[in-house]
Scaffold this motif. Structure first.
Motif, PDB file in Angstrom:
ATOM      1  N   ASN A  11      -4.374  36.937 -12.142  1.00 52.26           N
ATOM      2  CA  ASN A  11      -4.949  37.437 -10.888  1.00 52.26           C
ATOM      3  C   ASN A  11      -4.575  36.562  -9.696  1.00 52.26           C
ATOM      4  O   ASN A  11      -4.262  37.074  -8.621  1.00 52.26           O
ATOM      5  N   THR A  12      -4.604  35.247  -9.880  1.00 44.34           N
ATOM      6  CA  THR A  12      -4.239  34.332  -8.792  1.00 44.34           C
ATOM      7  C   THR A  12      -2.760  34.472  -8.447  1.00 44.34           C
ATOM      8  O   THR A  12      -2.382  34.506  -7.270  1.00 44.34           O
ATOM      9  N   LEU A  14      -0.832  37.124  -8.878  1.00 40.68           N
ATOM     10  CA  LEU A  14      -0.617  38.405  -8.204  1.00 40.68           C
ATOM     11  C   LEU A  14      -1.158  38.383  -6.778  1.00 40.68           C
ATOM     12  O   LEU A  14      -0.591  39.011  -5.876  1.00 40.68           O
ATOM     13  N   GLU A  15      -2.232  37.643  -6.552  1.00 39.31           N
ATOM     14  CA  GLU A  15      -2.774  37.500  -5.195  1.00 39.31           C
ATOM     15  C   GLU A  15      -1.744  36.827  -4.285  1.00 39.31           C
ATOM     16  O   GLU A  15      -1.519  37.254  -3.152  1.00 39.31           O
ATOM     17  N   TYR A  16      -1.094  35.773  -4.776  1.00 40.22           N
ATOM     18  CA  TYR A  16      -0.046  35.108  -4.001  1.00 40.22           C
ATOM     19  C   TYR A  16       1.129  36.047  -3.758  1.00 40.22           C
ATOM     20  O   TYR A  16       1.684  36.097  -2.665  1.00 40.22           O
ATOM     21  N   HIS A  18       1.171  39.298  -3.597  1.00 39.69           N
ATOM     22  CA  HIS A  18       0.846  40.420  -2.709  1.00 39.69           C
ATOM     23  C   HIS A  18       0.607  39.975  -1.263  1.00 39.69           C
ATOM     24  O   HIS A  18       0.436  40.820  -0.391  1.00 39.69           O
ATOM     25  N   THR A  19       0.605  38.670  -1.015  1.00 34.41           N
ATOM     26  CA  THR A  19       0.441  38.167   0.349  1.00 34.41           C
ATOM     27  C   THR A  19       1.725  38.431   1.133  1.00 34.41           C
ATOM     28  O   THR A  19       2.818  38.103   0.670  1.00 34.41           O
ATOM     29  N   LYS A  43       6.448  42.804   2.653  1.00 39.58           N
ATOM     30  CA  LYS A  43       5.555  42.790   1.493  1.00 39.58           C
ATOM     31  C   LYS A  43       6.366  43.086   0.245  1.00 39.58           C
ATOM     32  O   LYS A  43       7.376  43.791   0.304  1.00 39.58           O
TER      33      LYS A  43
END
Length: 102
Positions: A11-12, A14-16, A18-19, A43
């Motif tokens: 999750n972390t 993928l968060e990076y 998707h930034t 993006k």
């Protein structure tokens, strides 16, 4: 960063990924003058995560006369990340056109 120091949770990572990224797009004309000079935001889409790791990192900046960035002191060193993935860069958004100011 040392090789595959500590696994980073999905999750972390993928968060990076998707930034949005902001970068300068510079394309010269045939005579050497700038044809395109833009600040753009892009993006990533269609992300397939193969692995992600975090750990200690090292910053190495090479001195350059035209960009004395390496002369700045490093005040704090954060974590380093290594993320291996497949992704597609989607259409970007122009944030600023430097040539339109002329």
């Amino acid at each position: 960063m040392r090789y595959k120091e500590q696994e980073l949770d999905t999750n972390t990572a993928l968060e990076y990924l998707h930034t949005p990224e902001i970068t300068v797009k510079m394309i010269p004309d045939v005579n050497g003058t700038p044809a395109i000079a833009e600040l753009v935001k892009v993006k990533k889409t269609d992300i397939v995560l193969h692995g992600a790791w975090k750990g200690l990192a090292r910053l190495h900046m090479i001195p350059h006369a035209n960009a004395p960035l390496s002369d700045l002191p490093v005040r704090e060193m954060g974590e380093g990340f290594y993320i291996k993935c497949d992704a597609r860069v989607d259409k970007g958004e122009i944030l600023h056109d430097y040539l339109a100011d002329e």
